[in-house]
Design a protein around this motif. Structure first.
Motif, PDB file in Angstrom:
ATOM      1  N   THR A  11       0.827  -1.208   0.000  1.00 40.57           N
ATOM      2  CA  THR A  11       0.000   0.000   0.000  1.00 40.57           C
ATOM      3  C   THR A  11       0.858   1.253   0.000  1.00 40.57           C
ATOM      4  OG1 THR A  11      -1.758  -1.170   1.198  1.00 40.57           O
ATOM      5  CG2 THR A  11      -1.820   1.241   1.210  1.00 40.57           C
ATOM      6  N   MET A  12       1.881   1.296   0.856  1.00 43.87           N
ATOM      7  CA  MET A  12       2.712   2.492   0.950  1.00 43.87           C
ATOM      8  C   MET A  12       3.487   2.761  -0.334  1.00 43.87           C
ATOM      9  SD  MET A  12       4.124   2.642   4.902  1.00 43.87           S
ATOM     10  CE  MET A  12       4.708   0.951   4.996  1.00 43.87           C
ATOM     11  N   LEU A  13       4.026   1.723  -0.947  1.00 45.03           N
ATOM     12  CA  LEU A  13       4.806   1.912  -2.168  1.00 45.03           C
ATOM     13  C   LEU A  13       3.916   2.323  -3.341  1.00 45.03           C
ATOM     14  CD1 LEU A  13       7.385  -1.033  -1.982  1.00 45.03           C
ATOM     15  CD2 LEU A  13       7.761   1.394  -1.473  1.00 45.03           C
ATOM     16  N   ILE A  14       2.783   1.641  -3.512  1.00 46.81           N
ATOM     17  CA  ILE A  14       1.892   1.972  -4.625  1.00 46.81           C
ATOM     18  C   ILE A  14       1.284   3.361  -4.452  1.00 46.81           C
ATOM     19  CG2 ILE A  14      -0.284   1.366  -5.746  1.00 46.81           C
ATOM     20  CD1 ILE A  14       0.376  -1.536  -5.328  1.00 46.81           C
ATOM     21  N   CYS A  15       0.782   3.648  -3.255  1.00 44.71           N
ATOM     22  CA  CYS A  15       0.146   4.950  -3.019  1.00 44.71           C
ATOM     23  C   CYS A  15       1.158   6.090  -3.098  1.00 44.71           C
ATOM     24  CB  CYS A  15      -0.557   4.955  -1.666  1.00 44.71           C
ATOM     25  SG  CYS A  15      -2.013   3.887  -1.596  1.00 44.71           S
ATOM     26  N   SER A  16       2.392   5.860  -2.657  1.00 41.51           N
ATOM     27  CA  SER A  16       3.421   6.891  -2.763  1.00 41.51           C
ATOM     28  C   SER A  16       3.739   7.195  -4.219  1.00 41.51           C
ATOM     29  CB  SER A  16       4.687   6.446  -2.028  1.00 41.51           C
ATOM     30  OG  SER A  16       4.454   6.316  -0.637  1.00 41.51           O
ATOM     31  N   ALA A  17       3.836   6.142  -5.030  1.00 41.16           N
ATOM     32  CA  ALA A  17       4.095   6.332  -6.459  1.00 41.16           C
ATOM     33  C   ALA A  17       2.947   7.090  -7.124  1.00 41.16           C
ATOM     34  CB  ALA A  17       4.314   4.988  -7.135  1.00 41.16           C
ATOM     35  N   LEU A  18       1.710   6.750  -6.769  1.00 39.78           N
ATOM     36  CA  LEU A  18       0.554   7.451  -7.326  1.00 39.78           C
ATOM     37  C   LEU A  18       0.552   8.917  -6.906  1.00 39.78           C
ATOM     38  CD1 LEU A  18      -2.289   4.809  -6.763  1.00 39.78           C
ATOM     39  CD2 LEU A  18      -1.216   5.452  -8.930  1.00 39.78           C
ATOM     40  N   ALA A  19       0.904   9.191  -5.649  1.00 42.08           N
ATOM     41  CA  ALA A  19       0.912  10.571  -5.160  1.00 42.08           C
ATOM     42  C   ALA A  19       1.964  11.405  -5.875  1.00 42.08           C
ATOM     43  CB  ALA A  19       1.161  10.584  -3.649  1.00 42.08           C
ATOM     44  N   ILE A  20       3.156  10.871  -6.040  1.00 36.77           N
ATOM     45  CA  ILE A  20       4.218  11.612  -6.717  1.00 36.77           C
ATOM     46  C   ILE A  20       3.842  11.870  -8.171  1.00 36.77           C
ATOM     47  CG2 ILE A  20       6.623  11.524  -7.489  1.00 36.77           C
ATOM     48  CD1 ILE A  20       7.261   9.932  -4.971  1.00 36.77           C
ATOM     49  N   GLY A  21       3.247  10.876  -8.821  1.00 41.13           N
ATOM     50  CA  GLY A  21       2.874  11.018 -10.224  1.00 41.13           C
ATOM     51  C   GLY A  21       1.538  11.693 -10.456  1.00 41.13           C
ATOM     52  N   ARG A  22       0.849  12.110  -9.374  1.00 42.02           N
ATOM     53  CA  ARG A  22      -0.454  12.771  -9.456  1.00 42.02           C
ATOM     54  C   ARG A  22      -1.454  11.898 -10.204  1.00 42.02           C
ATOM     55  NH1 ARG A  22       0.020  19.060 -11.003  1.00 42.02           N
ATOM     56  NH2 ARG A  22      -2.156  18.925 -10.367  1.00 42.02           N
ATOM     57  N   ARG A  23      -1.471  10.619  -9.873  1.00 43.02           N
ATOM     58  CA  ARG A  23      -2.409   9.669 -10.454  1.00 43.02           C
ATOM     59  C   ARG A  23      -3.306   9.124  -9.345  1.00 43.02           C
ATOM     60  NH1 ARG A  23      -1.868  10.678 -15.845  1.00 43.02           N
ATOM     61  NH2 ARG A  23       0.332  10.673 -16.452  1.00 43.02           N
ATOM     62  N   ARG A  24      -4.618   9.207  -9.550  1.00 45.82           N
ATOM     63  CA  ARG A  24      -5.558   8.672  -8.555  1.00 45.82           C
ATOM     64  C   ARG A  24      -5.216   9.170  -7.160  1.00 45.82           C
ATOM     65  NH1 ARG A  24      -9.866   6.568 -11.389  1.00 45.82           N
ATOM     66  NH2 ARG A  24      -9.134   5.364 -13.180  1.00 45.82           N
ATOM     67  N   THR A  25      -5.050  10.474  -7.043  1.00 48.03           N
ATOM     68  CA  THR A  25      -4.564  11.045  -5.785  1.00 48.03           C
ATOM     69  C   THR A  25      -5.514  10.756  -4.626  1.00 48.03           C
ATOM     70  OG1 THR A  25      -3.482  12.810  -7.032  1.00 48.03           O
ATOM     71  CG2 THR A  25      -3.754  13.147  -4.671  1.00 48.03           C
ATOM     72  N   GLU A  26      -6.827  10.772  -4.889  1.00 46.03           N
ATOM     73  CA  GLU A  26      -7.783  10.517  -3.814  1.00 46.03           C
ATOM     74  C   GLU A  26      -7.574   9.129  -3.216  1.00 46.03           C
ATOM     75  OE1 GLU A  26      -8.517  11.562  -6.796  1.00 46.03           O
ATOM     76  OE2 GLU A  26      -9.858  13.306  -6.746  1.00 46.03           O
ATOM     77  N   TYR A  27      -7.348   8.132  -4.073  1.00 45.37           N
ATOM     78  CA  TYR A  27      -7.115   6.776  -3.586  1.00 45.37           C
ATOM     79  C   TYR A  27      -5.773   6.677  -2.863  1.00 45.37           C
ATOM     80  CZ  TYR A  27     -11.014   5.586  -6.652  1.00 45.37           C
ATOM     81  OH  TYR A  27     -12.242   5.521  -7.239  1.00 45.37           O
ATOM     82  N   ALA A  28      -4.770   7.398  -3.391  1.00 45.48           N
ATOM     83  CA  ALA A  28      -3.449   7.390  -2.748  1.00 45.48           C
ATOM     84  C   ALA A  28      -3.528   7.974  -1.344  1.00 45.48           C
ATOM     85  CB  ALA A  28      -2.447   8.173  -3.594  1.00 45.48           C
ATOM     86  N   VAL A  29      -4.226   9.095  -1.199  1.00 51.62           N
ATOM     87  CA  VAL A  29      -4.379   9.724   0.113  1.00 51.62           C
ATOM     88  C   VAL A  29      -5.145   8.804   1.057  1.00 51.62           C
ATOM     89  CG1 VAL A  29      -5.481  11.635   1.346  1.00 51.62           C
ATOM     90  CG2 VAL A  29      -4.208  12.085  -0.756  1.00 51.62           C
TER      91      VAL A  29
END
Length: 255
Positions: free
Chosen positions: A60-78
């Motif tokens: 979860t931390m690795l996937i969500c961190s990658a999404l947050a940095i890349g501004r992809r699916r930010t709501e799910y990442a947060v």
């Protein structure tokens, strides 16, 4: 002077914000057996459930961190990173530790700033004439909550350590900046001041690289170091997106 750096601030801010989650994921993988032993021996996790819990956290931390940095699916990442923050607090028995609680609330404030940035970006990308009131209203409240939570890290700094002249000076300047961030008055400049204070504080106090005599203490200091980096990322996002409608800065534009 800082104008050439402005395009890079959002990327740097998002990277700093998720740095504590990336470091935590790497630490779990490196110390896998120690983490399992702690959860099973001290927290009562049964065999198998502890493995699943740690693996779920890492993924979860690795996937969500990658999404947050890349501004992809930010709501799910947060949402994913917020869930990890809460679950780890309960699983490791630190949820009732005052300093840990304040720091984690500050990290949550940074996550709210990340969510607000995504809401504002999505609102700007919507075609003119389409309804955008929902995202605008949500971003206002999210920005307000993020600002209030971000400054709680400084409260943990005030209540820890002995009061020296230098520390009292930092508390005065930082405390004033925190109040200005909370009410949204010169919020961007105040956030820059807090980033500068936290940068110096982090290098001088959380210098985990110089600790080699006590690995456990080194891990705790390293954890504090990356958590502070994450909160600095939240303040940089505040510099980028602004304090929102519920702020003195925004109200001044109406006069």
């Amino acid at each position: 002077v800082g104008r050439p750096l402005k395009p890079y601030i959002p990327w740097v801010a998002r990277t700093l914000l998720v740095s504590t989650f990336i470091e935590d994921a790497v630490r779990i993988l490196v110390q896998w057996q120690n983490q399992l032993y702690f959860l099973q021996a001290y927290r009562g996790f049964p065999w198998g459930l502890s493995h699943m819990f740690l693996l779920l956290n890492v993924v979860t931390m690795l996937i969500c961190s990658a999404l947050a940095i890349g501004r992809r699916r930010t709501e799910y990442a947060v949402g994913g990173l917020f869930a990890v923050t809460v679950l780890q607090g309960f699983a490791y028995g630190l949820i009732f530790d005052f300093k840990f609680f304040l720091r984690n609330l500050s990290v949550v404030g940074g996550l709210l700033m990340l969510l607000a940035e995504a809401l504002l970006a999505r609102r700007r990308n919507v075609f003119a004439g389409l309804p955008t009131l929902s995202d605008e209203d949500r971003s206002k409240y999210v920005l307000l909550g993020g600002r209030m939570l971000l400054i709680l890290l400084f409260a943990s700094f005030v209540f820890s350590g002995s009061l020296t002249l230098g520390r009292m000076l930092v508390i005065a300047v930082g405390g004033l900046s925190c109040v200005m961030v909370a009410v949204g008055f010169k919020a961007k400049w105040s956030a820059i001041v807090l980033v500068a204070i936290l940068s110096v504080f982090n290098l001088l106090v959380n210098n985990w690289w110089s600790i080699d005599f006590n690995p456990t203490h080194r891990d705790f200091v390293k954890y504090d170091f990356f958590q502070t980096l994450s909160i600095m990322g939240g303040f940089l996002l505040l510099v980028n997106v602004g304090p929102g409608s519920f702020s003195v800065d925004e109200k001044k534009k109406n006069f």
